[in-house]
Design an enzyme around this catalytic site. Structure first.
Site, short mmCIF file in Angstrom:
data_model
loop_
_atom_site.label_atom_id
_atom_site.label_comp_id
_atom_site.label_asym_id
_atom_site.label_seq_id
_atom_site.Cartn_x
_atom_site.Cartn_y
_atom_site.Cartn_z
N HIS A 177 0.85 -1.19 0.00
CA HIS A 177 0.00 0.00 0.00
C HIS A 177 0.89 1.24 0.00
O HIS A 177 1.96 1.25 0.63
CB HIS A 177 -0.90 0.05 1.25
CG HIS A 177 -2.08 -0.85 1.21
ND1 HIS A 177 -2.59 -1.45 2.33
CD2 HIS A 177 -2.88 -1.24 0.18
CE1 HIS A 177 -3.65 -2.18 2.01
NE2 HIS A 177 -3.84 -2.06 0.71
N CYS A 271 -2.58 2.45 8.85
CA CYS A 271 -3.53 1.38 8.51
C CYS A 271 -4.64 1.28 9.55
O CYS A 271 -5.77 0.91 9.23
CB CYS A 271 -2.81 0.03 8.44
SG CYS A 271 -1.46 -0.07 7.26
#
Length: 282
Positions: A177, A271
């Site tokens: 990511h 996250c």
């Protein structure tokens, strides 16, 4: 449930984050290089780290909302991935891996229940998007593409949000990511590891960020880029000495909040904390 941060007198608008408690956090599958079912998190330590993160975000002046995780969804503790949220609207994630697909439904349910409006996807099953790939810098969104987000999904995001979206192709699978390798600090500065992107992505970010703090892959492997900024406080899971020195020279305060148990699943602080107004001025 909502925990509101204290009034700090800060000139920066307040930040609000959505966290998901680790009631059922575990590593029960392997979909990234960090995960192994042979090294599973300790539940009691996970709770201690999670509660410390909530307290740290609150002390920095943020408002923290949270909801419980559910059985069978061991990665729910990373709600940033469930969508892209701004101005009381959101685009629901389309997870590439089926192990996580149900998380989007529960994240969307919380947002809808709290007055957010969903922006629909076109009927194209080939599109996939995860919120950890979408990061704001100034008036632009950067979108990591490749491992978890399709280039066409980045284009869709630009259309429906009416904002420029700059694609940053990711080539190192350990940084699947974009928020694992790019952390915006303010409208001029960002901390990032360009070595994990392709040349196109490196050039795009270089043009965009006037004052970069370029970090090595080894520094990025500490999850130092997977952090959130509240005003002038950078809430970080780890901070190598060179990075700390530069941040403090720039006038930022480093607040360490270790999340070692969550790193076993490949997720850090960013996250774990969904920004509820990504394009809001921080």
């Amino acid at each position: 449930m909502t925990v509101t941060g204290p009034a700090t007198g800060s000139p920066y608008p307040p930040k609000s984050f959505l966290l998901c408690s680790p009631d059922h956090f575990d590593v029960t599958f392997e979909i990234n290089p960090w995960m192994t079912t042979e090294r599973r998190p300790d539940r009691d330590k996970s709770w201690l780290e999670w509660n410390a993160l909530v307290a740290g975000l609150r002390s920095a002046g943020a408002t923290v909302h949270h909801f419980p995780s559910l059985p069978g969804l061991s990665d729910m503790v990373f709600p940033t991935d469930v969508g892209v949220v701004t101005a009381k609207r959101f685009v629901r994630a389309r997870f590439r891996h089926p192990e996580r697909s149900n998380e989007a439904e529960h994240g969307a349910a919380w947002l809808l229940e709290h007055g957010f409006t969903e922006i629909p996807w076109p009927d194209d099953p080939a599109l996939y998007l995860e919120g950890g790939d979408v990061v704001r810098f100034g008036d632009v969104l950067l979108c990591g593409t490749g491992p978890r987000t399709s280039p066409a999904a980045a284009e869709h995001l630009s259309r429906v949000l009416g904002v420029e979206v700059v694609a940053v192709p990711i080539v190192d699978p350990r940084f699947y990511h974009l928020d694992m390798s790019f952390c915006p600090l303010d409208d001029r500065r960002a901390l990032y590891a360009p070595a994990v992107w392709d040349v196109e992505g490196q050039r795009a970010v270089e043009k965009l960020v006037p004052e970069p703090l370029i970090i090595s892959v080894d520094e990025a492997l500490t999850f130092s880029a997977n952090s959130v900024v509240v005003g002038r406080t950078v809430v970080m899971p780890a901070c190598p000495p060179r990075i700390r020195t530069t941040l403090e020279d720039w006038g930022f305060t480093v607040l360490l909040s270790p999340v070692e148990e969550f790193l076993k699943a490949g997720g850090g602080i960013r996250c774990m904390a969904l920004d509820l107004d990504l394009l809001g001025r921080a």
